[in-house]
Design a protein around this motif. Structure first.
Motif, PDB file in Angstrom:
ATOM      1  N   UNK A   3       0.845  -1.255   0.274  1.00  0.00           N
ATOM      2  CA  UNK A   3      -0.052   0.154  -0.192  1.00  0.00           C
ATOM      3  C   UNK A   3       0.817   1.317   0.053  1.00  0.00           C
ATOM      4  N   UNK A   4       0.476   2.269  -0.760  1.00  0.00           N
ATOM      5  CA  UNK A   4       1.074   3.559  -0.536  1.00  0.00           C
ATOM      6  C   UNK A   4       1.189   4.149   0.727  1.00  0.00           C
ATOM      7  N   UNK A   5       1.964   5.042   0.982  1.00  0.00           N
ATOM      8  CA  UNK A   5       2.098   5.965   2.064  1.00  0.00           C
ATOM      9  C   UNK A   5       1.290   7.194   1.903  1.00  0.00           C
ATOM     10  N   UNK A   6       1.236   7.524   0.562  1.00  0.00           N
ATOM     11  CA  UNK A   6       0.539   8.939   0.608  1.00  0.00           C
ATOM     12  C   UNK A   6      -0.918   8.744   0.666  1.00  0.00           C
ATOM     13  N   UNK A   7      -1.644   9.635   1.359  1.00  0.00           N
ATOM     14  CA  UNK A   7      -3.201   9.643   1.469  1.00  0.00           C
ATOM     15  C   UNK A   7      -3.741   9.633   0.001  1.00  0.00           C
ATOM     16  N   UNK A   8      -5.024   9.061   0.166  1.00  0.00           N
ATOM     17  CA  UNK A   8      -5.818   8.757  -0.983  1.00  0.00           C
ATOM     18  C   UNK A   8      -6.550  10.104  -1.571  1.00  0.00           C
ATOM     19  N   UNK A   9      -6.348  10.137  -2.896  1.00  0.00           N
ATOM     20  CA  UNK A   9      -7.137  11.434  -3.577  1.00  0.00           C
ATOM     21  C   UNK A   9      -8.446  10.995  -3.514  1.00  0.00           C
ATOM     22  N   UNK A  10      -9.349  11.869  -2.978  1.00  0.00           N
ATOM     23  CA  UNK A  10     -10.743  11.319  -3.011  1.00  0.00           C
ATOM     24  C   UNK A  10     -11.404  12.065  -4.161  1.00  0.00           C
ATOM     25  N   UNK A  11     -12.534  11.523  -4.885  1.00  0.00           N
ATOM     26  CA  UNK A  11     -13.056  12.340  -5.851  1.00  0.00           C
ATOM     27  C   UNK A  11     -12.417  12.020  -7.228  1.00  0.00           C
ATOM     28  N   UNK A  12     -11.378  11.552  -7.309  1.00  0.00           N
ATOM     29  CA  UNK A  12     -10.771  11.248  -8.668  1.00  0.00           C
ATOM     30  C   UNK A  12     -10.356   9.819  -8.763  1.00  0.00           C
ATOM     31  N   UNK A  13     -10.220   9.301 -10.167  1.00  0.00           N
ATOM     32  CA  UNK A  13      -9.872   8.118 -10.356  1.00  0.00           C
ATOM     33  C   UNK A  13      -8.251   7.811 -10.298  1.00  0.00           C
ATOM     34  N   UNK A  14      -7.555   8.373 -10.897  1.00  0.00           N
ATOM     35  CA  UNK A  14      -6.266   8.599 -10.672  1.00  0.00           C
ATOM     36  C   UNK A  14      -5.736   9.067  -9.447  1.00  0.00           C
ATOM     37  N   UNK A  15      -4.583   8.307  -9.081  1.00  0.00           N
ATOM     38  CA  UNK A  15      -4.105   9.045  -7.781  1.00  0.00           C
ATOM     39  C   UNK A  15      -2.948   9.635  -7.683  1.00  0.00           C
ATOM     40  N   UNK A  16      -2.401  10.235  -9.002  1.00  0.00           N
ATOM     41  CA  UNK A  16      -1.410  10.936  -9.373  1.00  0.00           C
ATOM     42  C   UNK A  16      -1.155  11.387 -10.764  1.00  0.00           C
ATOM     43  N   UNK A  17      -0.484  12.458 -11.007  1.00  0.00           N
ATOM     44  CA  UNK A  17      -0.413  12.713 -12.400  1.00  0.00           C
ATOM     45  C   UNK A  17       1.157  12.112 -12.864  1.00  0.00           C
ATOM     46  N   UNK A 280       0.363   1.448 -15.169  1.00  0.00           N
ATOM     47  CA  UNK A 280       0.790   1.864 -14.174  1.00  0.00           C
ATOM     48  C   UNK A 280       0.007   2.645 -13.130  1.00  0.00           C
ATOM     49  N   UNK A 281      -1.105   3.394 -13.803  1.00  0.00           N
ATOM     50  CA  UNK A 281      -2.008   4.085 -13.042  1.00  0.00           C
ATOM     51  C   UNK A 281      -2.906   2.923 -12.483  1.00  0.00           C
ATOM     52  N   UNK A 282      -3.341   2.100 -13.346  1.00  0.00           N
ATOM     53  CA  UNK A 282      -4.026   1.127 -12.724  1.00  0.00           C
ATOM     54  C   UNK A 282      -3.551   0.149 -11.257  1.00  0.00           C
ATOM     55  N   UNK A 283      -2.213  -0.008 -11.511  1.00  0.00           N
ATOM     56  CA  UNK A 283      -1.481  -0.805 -10.557  1.00  0.00           C
ATOM     57  C   UNK A 283      -1.495   0.410  -9.116  1.00  0.00           C
ATOM     58  N   UNK A 284      -1.219   1.584  -9.384  1.00  0.00           N
ATOM     59  CA  UNK A 284      -1.187   2.421  -8.303  1.00  0.00           C
ATOM     60  C   UNK A 284      -2.553   2.631  -7.494  1.00  0.00           C
ATOM     61  N   UNK A 285      -3.691   2.383  -8.275  1.00  0.00           N
ATOM     62  CA  UNK A 285      -5.017   2.281  -7.757  1.00  0.00           C
ATOM     63  C   UNK A 285      -5.247   1.200  -6.833  1.00  0.00           C
ATOM     64  N   UNK A 286      -4.604   0.108  -7.311  1.00  0.00           N
ATOM     65  CA  UNK A 286      -4.832  -1.283  -6.714  1.00  0.00           C
ATOM     66  C   UNK A 286      -4.133  -0.980  -5.341  1.00  0.00           C
ATOM     67  N   UNK A 287      -2.985  -0.391  -5.487  1.00  0.00           N
ATOM     68  CA  UNK A 287      -2.252  -0.313  -4.173  1.00  0.00           C
ATOM     69  C   UNK A 287      -2.758   0.688  -3.196  1.00  0.00           C
ATOM     70  N   UNK A 288      -3.539   1.421  -3.718  1.00  0.00           N
ATOM     71  CA  UNK A 288      -4.360   2.226  -2.456  1.00  0.00           C
ATOM     72  C   UNK A 288      -5.739   1.483  -2.291  1.00  0.00           C
ATOM     73  N   UNK A 289      -6.441   0.961  -2.740  1.00  0.00           N
ATOM     74  CA  UNK A 289      -7.750   0.570  -2.554  1.00  0.00           C
ATOM     75  C   UNK A 289      -7.719  -0.846  -2.492  1.00  0.00           C
ATOM     76  N   UNK A 290      -6.838  -1.767  -3.243  1.00  0.00           N
ATOM     77  CA  UNK A 290      -7.135  -3.316  -2.825  1.00  0.00           C
ATOM     78  C   UNK A 290      -5.706  -3.575  -2.886  1.00  0.00           C
ATOM     79  N   UNK A 291      -4.662  -3.400  -1.788  1.00  0.00           N
ATOM     80  CA  UNK A 291      -3.353  -3.935  -1.861  1.00  0.00           C
ATOM     81  C   UNK A 291      -3.318  -5.248  -1.439  1.00  0.00           C
ATOM     82  N   UNK A 292      -4.110  -5.953  -0.886  1.00  0.00           N
ATOM     83  CA  UNK A 292      -4.115  -7.233  -0.367  1.00  0.00           C
ATOM     84  C   UNK A 292      -4.586  -8.042  -1.585  1.00  0.00           C
TER      85      UNK A 292
END
Length: 365
Positions: A3-17, A280-292
């Protein structure tokens, strides 16, 4: 998958640019001066997270129809009234198109949008050309024609008005019940076999939908919209797309059954595709929402794509293979059989074209 250490970005699909790109797009790391800057902005707002604002830039293209020769899709021409999409679906295969303009396929794709207000005029000019030959125009092939800014710009409606006046066939794919805003036009087009509408539904779990496609219409609203299209006589197709292994595949049977109960007689499924920067965007999303569950999801994805995150090749990119793909295919086929639903082939009429009158002339009725 950690799981990423950064906080989740709410209201958006991508978690970073900051995702790897194929072009000259500079990348940023959310640390050092940049992190200090964001924290100072948050403090100015009373300690609340800084909200990402949506901006819209108007474009003035010279043409509006895009033609293709792909053997994997059923249309050869399309209109995309907008670039970028505020729906923010993390899995959207159109995200890499923003990289062509040195914008991020991540957060830029869903916050820095482009609109083409001249689309209807350009289409009218194209249809008026003596050598033009009609075939169905596909809308929603790259970004959603009924994303939130359509309510302000009404570009999609203007294009449909041109199609109705010119008796030109058109197809629509959307994730929004906002398509019902144009039900009057769609019903008239349907009477002449000039339109078909596909609405995609991924899940009936509102929390999951809010993470996957944060600004798209709620799935139950999309399903209700399918029913209203059927009631109005508009050919409607339920697209279970994308099917994400171990995330959304459990909803396939229920979506098919509930669509059929509303009178929908056409359904299909499309497996998750992860072209270019989407992976990579989807992998990042998984690490935030479904790391297990992330490793399992990606393992299945690779198993249906020949051992890769994505298969970009013609003829195979839309046809997953392997044990898991066969299982999904068999489940979907059985669900359709039980619901009495199939994949209809909507034959639209390409013989009615009335070239638009140019130069201010009125059409004689």
């Amino acid at each position: 998958m950690e799981r990423r250490l950064e906080p989740e970005i709410t209201g958006r699909g991508a978690q970073s640019a900051a995702v790897p790109t194929r072009f000259g797009l500079a990348t940023r790391e959310a640390d050092g001066d940049w992190r200090d800057h964001m924290e100072s902005l948050a403090n100015e707002e009373g300690g609340l997270p800084v909200k990402l604002r949506t901006t819209v830039t108007e474009e003035k293209p010279k043409t509006i129809l895009t033609f293709n020769r792909s053997p994997d899709i059923a249309f050869d021409r399309s209109i995309n009234a907008y670039r970028g999409c505020e729906h923010g679906c993390v899995y959207c295969f159109a995200r890499p198109s923003h990289a062509y303009h040195d914008l991020s396929p991540g957060l830029d794709f869903e916050t820095k949008l482009f609109a083409k207000p001249d689309a209807a005029r350009l289409l009218r000019e194209t249809l008026a050309k003596p050598k033009y030959r009609p075939r169905p125009i596909a809308m929603g092939t790259n970004t959603d024609p009924y994303q939130p800014i359509e309510r302000r710009y009404r570009i999609t409606r203007q294009v449909l008005e041109v199609c109705l006046d010119a008796r030109h066939p058109v197809t629509i794919t959307t994730k929004s019940d906002r398509v019902l805003d144009d039900l009057d036009l769609l019903a008239e087009l349907a009477k002449m076999r000039l339109v078909a509408v596909a609405i995609s539904v991924t899940t009936f779990d509102p929390k999951l939908s809010g993470k996957l496609e944060p600004r798209a219409a709620a799935p139950v609203k999309r399903l209700a919209a399918l029913g209203k299209l059927v009631e109005a006589g508009v050919p409607a197709h339920c697209s279970v797309a994308p099917v994400i292994p171990a995330i959304t595949d459990e909803f396939m049977e229920d979506i098919v059954a509930r669509a059929a109960a509303l009178g929908v007689r056409s359904a299909g499924w499309i497996p998750l595709r992860l072209p270019h920067e989407v992976a990579p965007l989807f992998r990042e999303w998984l690490s935030v929402h479904f790391p297990e569950r992330g490793d399992k999801v990606m393992s299945i994805v690779r198993s249906i794509r020949g051992g890769k995150d994505n298969d970009p090749d013609f003829f195979t990119r839309m046809k997953p293979s392997g044990v898991w793909a066969d299982l999904f295919r068999a489940r979907f086929k059985l669900a359709c059989k039980r619901a009495g639903i199939g994949k209809a082939k909507f034959e639209l009429d390409c013989t009615r074209l009335r070239p638009p009158q140019m130069g201010g002339q009125m059409r004689l009725l």
